[in-house]
Design a protein around this motif. Structure first.
Motif, PDB file in Angstrom:
ATOM      1  N   PRO A  46      -5.766 -51.720  40.262  1.00 51.74           N
ATOM      2  CA  PRO A  46      -6.435 -50.964  41.321  1.00 51.74           C
ATOM      3  C   PRO A  46      -5.696 -49.694  41.710  1.00 51.74           C
ATOM      4  O   PRO A  46      -6.321 -48.683  42.038  1.00 51.74           O
ATOM      5  N   GLY A  47      -4.371 -49.706  41.663  1.00 49.94           N
ATOM      6  CA  GLY A  47      -3.608 -48.528  42.042  1.00 49.94           C
ATOM      7  C   GLY A  47      -3.840 -47.347  41.121  1.00 49.94           C
ATOM      8  O   GLY A  47      -3.733 -46.184  41.541  1.00 49.94           O
ATOM      9  N   SER A  48      -4.186 -47.638  39.857  1.00 46.64           N
ATOM     10  CA  SER A  48      -4.452 -46.577  38.883  1.00 46.64           C
ATOM     11  C   SER A  48      -5.939 -46.420  38.590  1.00 46.64           C
ATOM     12  O   SER A  48      -6.321 -45.575  37.779  1.00 46.64           O
ATOM     13  N   ALA A  49      -6.774 -47.237  39.244  1.00 45.33           N
ATOM     14  CA  ALA A  49      -8.216 -47.239  38.979  1.00 45.33           C
ATOM     15  C   ALA A  49      -8.468 -47.366  37.481  1.00 45.33           C
ATOM     16  O   ALA A  49      -9.280 -46.651  36.893  1.00 45.33           O
ATOM     17  N   ALA A  50      -7.742 -48.300  36.834  1.00 47.97           N
ATOM     18  CA  ALA A  50      -7.800 -48.442  35.383  1.00 47.97           C
ATOM     19  C   ALA A  50      -8.137 -49.876  34.988  1.00 47.97           C
ATOM     20  O   ALA A  50      -7.707 -50.842  35.626  1.00 47.97           O
ATOM     21  N   ILE A  51      -8.927 -50.006  33.926  1.00 52.22           N
ATOM     22  CA  ILE A  51      -9.253 -51.292  33.323  1.00 52.22           C
ATOM     23  C   ILE A  51      -8.712 -51.279  31.900  1.00 52.22           C
ATOM     24  O   ILE A  51      -9.099 -50.447  31.081  1.00 52.22           O
ATOM     25  N   LEU A  52      -7.792 -52.185  31.595  1.00 50.81           N
ATOM     26  CA  LEU A  52      -7.191 -52.278  30.267  1.00 50.81           C
ATOM     27  C   LEU A  52      -7.821 -53.451  29.523  1.00 50.81           C
ATOM     28  O   LEU A  52      -7.826 -54.580  30.034  1.00 50.81           O
ATOM     29  N   ASN A  53      -8.353 -53.191  28.361  1.00 55.50           N
ATOM     30  CA  ASN A  53      -8.991 -54.224  27.558  1.00 55.50           C
ATOM     31  C   ASN A  53      -8.296 -54.356  26.212  1.00 55.50           C
ATOM     32  O   ASN A  53      -7.926 -53.359  25.599  1.00 55.50           O
ATOM     33  N   GLN A  54      -8.126 -55.612  25.771  1.00 54.18           N
ATOM     34  CA  GLN A  54      -7.525 -55.842  24.462  1.00 54.18           C
ATOM     35  C   GLN A  54      -8.202 -57.033  23.799  1.00 54.18           C
ATOM     36  O   GLN A  54      -8.151 -58.162  24.319  1.00 54.18           O
ATOM     37  N   ALA A  55      -8.862 -56.801  22.673  1.00 54.72           N
ATOM     38  CA  ALA A  55      -9.431 -57.900  21.898  1.00 54.72           C
ATOM     39  C   ALA A  55      -8.307 -58.672  21.231  1.00 54.72           C
ATOM     40  O   ALA A  55      -7.335 -58.087  20.752  1.00 54.72           O
ATOM     41  N   VAL A  56      -8.429 -60.003  21.211  1.00 54.54           N
ATOM     42  CA  VAL A  56      -7.403 -60.872  20.627  1.00 54.54           C
ATOM     43  C   VAL A  56      -8.044 -61.723  19.552  1.00 54.54           C
ATOM     44  O   VAL A  56      -9.085 -62.352  19.778  1.00 54.54           O
ATOM     45  N   ASP A  57      -7.452 -61.755  18.389  1.00 56.69           N
ATOM     46  CA  ASP A  57      -7.941 -62.569  17.282  1.00 56.69           C
ATOM     47  C   ASP A  57      -7.514 -64.009  17.506  1.00 56.69           C
ATOM     48  O   ASP A  57      -6.349 -64.364  17.327  1.00 56.69           O
ATOM     49  N   SER A  58      -8.457 -64.830  17.916  1.00 52.20           N
ATOM     50  CA  SER A  58      -8.129 -66.226  18.225  1.00 52.20           C
ATOM     51  C   SER A  58      -7.705 -67.011  16.997  1.00 52.20           C
ATOM     52  O   SER A  58      -7.105 -68.084  17.112  1.00 52.20           O
ATOM     53  N   LYS A  59      -7.994 -66.495  15.788  1.00 47.55           N
ATOM     54  CA  LYS A  59      -7.605 -67.193  14.567  1.00 47.55           C
ATOM     55  C   LYS A  59      -6.201 -66.833  14.114  1.00 47.55           C
ATOM     56  O   LYS A  59      -5.661 -67.447  13.212  1.00 47.55           O
TER      57      LYS A  59
END
Length: 224
Positions: free
Chosen positions: A92-105
């Protein structure tokens, strides 16, 4: 933030474990984590995290096989959520959303630490010893709370942390504290209290819709 996230994501799954009674070697004691951890379907706990002089506070929810959410009260409204495929962090302090896809395999992704096999990997890449012996000792100097302390030292220089310390509550047999030290002597300390084990946490808990007004950054863990 990347280092904090990677460590938190990887290490938070150690917190719900208990150990067998009796005097055991440290590796056998650690093996008990994997065996008992396999019986834990879900947990919630309060968490305090210290990185250097920076303090953070939150509430952790975990559900097998690999669902994780941390709602922070400090920094307020900050959230880390993993739904098994996607890691989302709202700052919230940076108004940023960080997304990272993770390979469950993938055999080396952090979510695997939520399984007995993942804990076995830790014993493969780190040597396990008692830090102060097999007897319970105070968590901190002058503390009335007693724990059994383990120390995991990396076998090769390729591991992210030079060593990892685990403090196990002598009363509840749950991981009370995790301390990880990097080769640069950076310290990450996690304290867990007020556990709730094996109660029904709905899957909806791990569905998080961050504010639409924030900026999105994808694949942040692997970006320059």
């Amino acid at each position: 933030m990347k280092k904090i996230t990677c460590l938190l994501f990887g290490m938070i799954f150690f917190v719900s474990a208990s150990f067998s009674q009796g005097i055991l070697t440290a590796p056998a004691y650690f093996k008990g984590v994997s065996e008992v951890y396999g019986t834990i379907k879900s947990y919630e706990a309060d968490m305090d995290m210290k990185v250097g002089k920076t303090l953070m506070t939150g509430h952790v929810s975990f559900k097998r096989p690999d669902l994780l959410r941390i709602d922070f009260s400090s920094p307020q409204e900050q959230v880390i959520c993993f739904n098994g495929d996607l890691l989302t962090i709202y700052l919230p302090g940076s108004a940023a959303i960080l997304n990272q896809a993770v390979d469950s395999k993938s055999s080396d992704n952090s979510a695997n630490l939520a399984t007995p096999q993942g804990l076995a990997l830790m014993s493969r890449y780190y040597t396990v010893a008692y830090e102060t012996g097999s007897e319970a000792v105070p968590l901190d100097e002058n503390s009335e709370e007693t724990v059994i302390k383990l120390i995991l030292s990396r076998r090769t220089t390729s591991e992210a942390f030079r060593y990892i310390k685990l403090s196990v509550s002598a009363d509840t047999k749950l991981i009370r504290r995790i301390e990880a030290i990097t080769p640069q002597n950076e310290s990450f300390i996690f304290d867990f209290t007020n556990y709730k084990l094996n109660h029904n946490i709905p899957d909806q808990r791990f569905i998080y819709d961050p504010p639409t007004s924030a900026n999105n950054y994808n694949n942040f863990l692997f970006s320059e």
